[in-house]
Design a protein around this motif. Sequence first.
Motif, PDB file in Angstrom:
ATOM      1  N   TYR A 153      12.005 -30.818 -29.649  1.00  0.00           N
ATOM      2  CA  TYR A 153      11.960 -29.666 -28.747  1.00  0.00           C
ATOM      3  C   TYR A 153      13.273 -29.543 -27.977  1.00  0.00           C
ATOM      4  O   TYR A 153      13.879 -30.553 -27.578  1.00  0.00           O
ATOM      5  CB  TYR A 153      10.805 -29.808 -27.755  1.00  0.00           C
ATOM      6  N   ILE A 154      13.716 -28.311 -27.759  1.00  0.00           N
ATOM      7  CA  ILE A 154      14.969 -28.077 -27.050  1.00  0.00           C
ATOM      8  C   ILE A 154      14.738 -27.185 -25.851  1.00  0.00           C
ATOM      9  O   ILE A 154      13.887 -26.300 -25.854  1.00  0.00           O
ATOM     10  CB  ILE A 154      16.043 -27.456 -27.973  1.00  0.00           C
ATOM     11  N   ASN A 155      15.469 -27.468 -24.784  1.00  0.00           N
ATOM     12  CA  ASN A 155      15.566 -26.628 -23.584  1.00  0.00           C
ATOM     13  C   ASN A 155      14.210 -26.363 -22.931  1.00  0.00           C
ATOM     14  O   ASN A 155      13.990 -25.311 -22.324  1.00  0.00           O
ATOM     15  CB  ASN A 155      16.252 -25.299 -23.925  1.00  0.00           C
ATOM     16  N   GLY A 156      13.265 -27.301 -23.097  1.00  0.00           N
ATOM     17  CA  GLY A 156      11.975 -27.162 -22.447  1.00  0.00           C
ATOM     18  C   GLY A 156      11.106 -26.060 -23.008  1.00  0.00           C
ATOM     19  O   GLY A 156      10.198 -25.566 -22.342  1.00  0.00           O
ATOM     20  N   THR A 157      11.358 -25.623 -24.249  1.00  0.00           N
ATOM     21  CA  THR A 157      10.589 -24.555 -24.878  1.00  0.00           C
ATOM     22  C   THR A 157       9.863 -25.105 -26.091  1.00  0.00           C
ATOM     23  O   THR A 157       9.937 -26.288 -26.402  1.00  0.00           O
ATOM     24  CB  THR A 157      11.512 -23.403 -25.302  1.00  0.00           C
ATOM     25  N   GLY A 158       9.176 -24.227 -26.782  1.00  0.00           N
ATOM     26  CA  GLY A 158       8.498 -24.620 -28.011  1.00  0.00           C
ATOM     27  C   GLY A 158       9.416 -24.606 -29.218  1.00  0.00           C
ATOM     28  O   GLY A 158       9.009 -24.960 -30.316  1.00  0.00           O
ATOM     29  N   GLU A 159      10.658 -24.203 -29.043  1.00  0.00           N
ATOM     30  CA  GLU A 159      11.613 -24.159 -30.144  1.00  0.00           C
ATOM     31  C   GLU A 159      12.091 -25.565 -30.472  1.00  0.00           C
ATOM     32  O   GLU A 159      12.257 -26.410 -29.580  1.00  0.00           O
ATOM     33  CB  GLU A 159      12.803 -23.278 -29.745  1.00  0.00           C
ATOM     34  N   THR A 160      12.327 -25.842 -31.758  1.00  0.00           N
ATOM     35  CA  THR A 160      12.759 -27.167 -32.185  1.00  0.00           C
ATOM     36  C   THR A 160      14.061 -27.083 -32.990  1.00  0.00           C
ATOM     37  O   THR A 160      14.432 -26.019 -33.479  1.00  0.00           O
ATOM     38  CB  THR A 160      11.689 -27.856 -33.047  1.00  0.00           C
ATOM     39  N   LYS A 161      14.698 -28.249 -33.121  1.00  0.00           N
ATOM     40  CA  LYS A 161      15.919 -28.359 -33.918  1.00  0.00           C
ATOM     41  C   LYS A 161      15.936 -29.714 -34.588  1.00  0.00           C
ATOM     42  O   LYS A 161      15.584 -30.733 -33.980  1.00  0.00           O
ATOM     43  CB  LYS A 161      17.157 -28.188 -33.017  1.00  0.00           C
ATOM     44  N   ASP A 162      16.344 -29.754 -35.878  1.00  0.00           N
ATOM     45  CA  ASP A 162      16.433 -31.006 -36.613  1.00  0.00           C
ATOM     46  C   ASP A 162      17.651 -31.791 -36.127  1.00  0.00           C
ATOM     47  O   ASP A 162      18.785 -31.289 -36.193  1.00  0.00           O
ATOM     48  CB  ASP A 162      16.549 -30.741 -38.117  1.00  0.00           C
ATOM     49  N   ILE A 163      17.402 -33.018 -35.667  1.00  0.00           N
ATOM     50  CA  ILE A 163      18.474 -33.782 -35.049  1.00  0.00           C
ATOM     51  C   ILE A 163      18.120 -35.264 -35.044  1.00  0.00           C
ATOM     52  O   ILE A 163      16.952 -35.647 -35.159  1.00  0.00           O
ATOM     53  CB  ILE A 163      18.722 -33.270 -33.609  1.00  0.00           C
ATOM     54  N   PHE A 164      19.166 -36.117 -34.948  1.00  0.00           N
ATOM     55  CA  PHE A 164      18.967 -37.542 -34.688  1.00  0.00           C
ATOM     56  C   PHE A 164      18.942 -37.718 -33.171  1.00  0.00           C
ATOM     57  O   PHE A 164      19.997 -37.677 -32.525  1.00  0.00           O
ATOM     58  CB  PHE A 164      20.092 -38.385 -35.292  1.00  0.00           C
ATOM     59  N   LEU A 165      17.774 -37.898 -32.580  1.00  0.00           N
ATOM     60  CA  LEU A 165      17.683 -38.026 -31.128  1.00  0.00           C
ATOM     61  C   LEU A 165      17.717 -39.515 -30.778  1.00  0.00           C
ATOM     62  O   LEU A 165      16.694 -40.180 -30.674  1.00  0.00           O
ATOM     63  CB  LEU A 165      16.421 -37.372 -30.597  1.00  0.00           C
ATOM     64  N   VAL A 166      18.943 -40.028 -30.593  1.00  0.00           N
ATOM     65  CA  VAL A 166      19.133 -41.433 -30.236  1.00  0.00           C
ATOM     66  C   VAL A 166      18.789 -41.593 -28.756  1.00  0.00           C
ATOM     67  O   VAL A 166      19.341 -40.887 -27.901  1.00  0.00           O
ATOM     68  CB  VAL A 166      20.581 -41.872 -30.510  1.00  0.00           C
ATOM     69  N   SER A 167      17.874 -42.507 -28.448  1.00  0.00           N
ATOM     70  CA  SER A 167      17.442 -42.691 -27.069  1.00  0.00           C
ATOM     71  C   SER A 167      17.198 -44.169 -26.811  1.00  0.00           C
ATOM     72  O   SER A 167      16.517 -44.840 -27.598  1.00  0.00           O
ATOM     73  CB  SER A 167      16.171 -41.889 -26.797  1.00  0.00           C
TER      74      SER A 167
END
Length: 506
Positions: A153-167
């Motif tokens: 999820y991006i920018n606090g919305t329901g929209e998504t983006k394919d990404i490596f979310l390293v955390s």
Amino acid sequence: MKKFVSILLVIIMCLSYHFILVVHASTLDTKSDSAVMQAGKSTQAQADKPDNEAGADAKDEADHKDDAASGASMSEVSLCIDNKNVYEGMQQAYANGYQPVCANGNVTLVLPLISDGKLQQDKITASVDLGATDSSPFVFRSYEKEFNCKPEYINGTGETKDIFLVSFELTLSGKRVNGIYPVIINVTGKDENGIEVQKSFTNFVTVADGIDPNAAASGAADTTQAEETPTSAPVVLVDKSVINTDTVKAGEDFEVTVTLKNTSRQKSVQNLVATVNVPSADIELKNDSNTIFIGKIGTQKTTELTLKFHASKSTADGNYPIEIAMSYDDPKASTLSSTGNFVVTVEQPLDVKLTMPNIDKNVTAGDTIPLTFQVMNLGRSTVYNVRCDVTGDGLSQTKTAFIGNMESGTAGEGETNLFITTLEGKSQYGDTTGTVTLTYEDGFGNEQTQEFSFNTTINKMPDEASTGDEKKEKSALQWWISLAVIGGLIILAGAVSGAYYMGRKK
């Protein structure tokens, strides 16, 4: 003299012989060196021949090693930071000055990475370099994890983006000193050709809740503020439930949509297993399994479960709680659990029958007709406040026919009197339609009604009819009397006139 000449000749011959020997030896050395060089060339040529299998294999292996060494730095795939969007755990995008969140003795560091090419298994490995141990504010442990490219999820919305979310969540030391510390994240992966892709990214962590460096230098630091505080665990709750029908009837199927919510503002949950427990044997879960798996619920995010049930025909009226037990992991892979429930209200369908009393087709104004209503409860649950009312033009009920509460499979009677009046309007007598309303309540106080109609004719009262006839007869009699009186008067007038005439004639 001759002797001297002879000796000189002998010496000259000896010197000549020695010179010949030296020249011959030199010639032999030259030939030997030439032969050695020729042998070396022959050996090298033999090594370079294609039919020399051992030499060819050694050369191929060397060439392969050289190619691999040069290819590791020649991969066309690279990794970079998505600096435009805000992801879970971030307060702002990198382009707007992202900083890792430092709270409750922990640092949450997020690195959203984009690959401009395909990586094997869509996977990368990331590790953390915390720097020198003597000056680091962190608790040192092994920080290395694998991350997959997937929708986030991006920018606090329901929209998504394919990404490596390293955390990573880094634990701060209780003796940390305030300051700005670099943290290096080393990322490696392999492209589709097996060539290694690697890159390092540096973030700066600002520690402001630790020891004042000036106080630490003077030995007067107050370390109470730097003590680690426990981190609150994420909690998943049943946020709401929606039933697809207004009323759940016994003997019918129904569907419930249950919303689960991660109430944490800082931590997501993953690997959630929801187990549905139905305590009543009268309600059956129709899903293939009573366990449902959910991969991840982000911070302050929700997910929905669709549950299908069947209420048996014998299900009594009432509220039935259904429990959902949840087990899930926090970002540190610690297993947590919580329980929620929702309530389903089931109603038995009511089946109440009324037997109508016999009402004559012709009634007379002013009459009072006694009525008895017979009611049967053919349903599986009790009905309450059963009663009957009669309405209609020219019809007046003296009281409500009250039957009361009726258990399942029982019958009851209610009595009332119906007073017949005249119709409204110009025509006081004639045809009218009456309505019997059967009213009752279920166990939840919901009122239901049934209506039945009947037709009848309202006639005049008998005394009114006889009085009218008498008036007609009296009116006729008075007419004949009047006629007789008039006739008598005419005769009398004729007689008087005749007498008077006869008298004058005499």
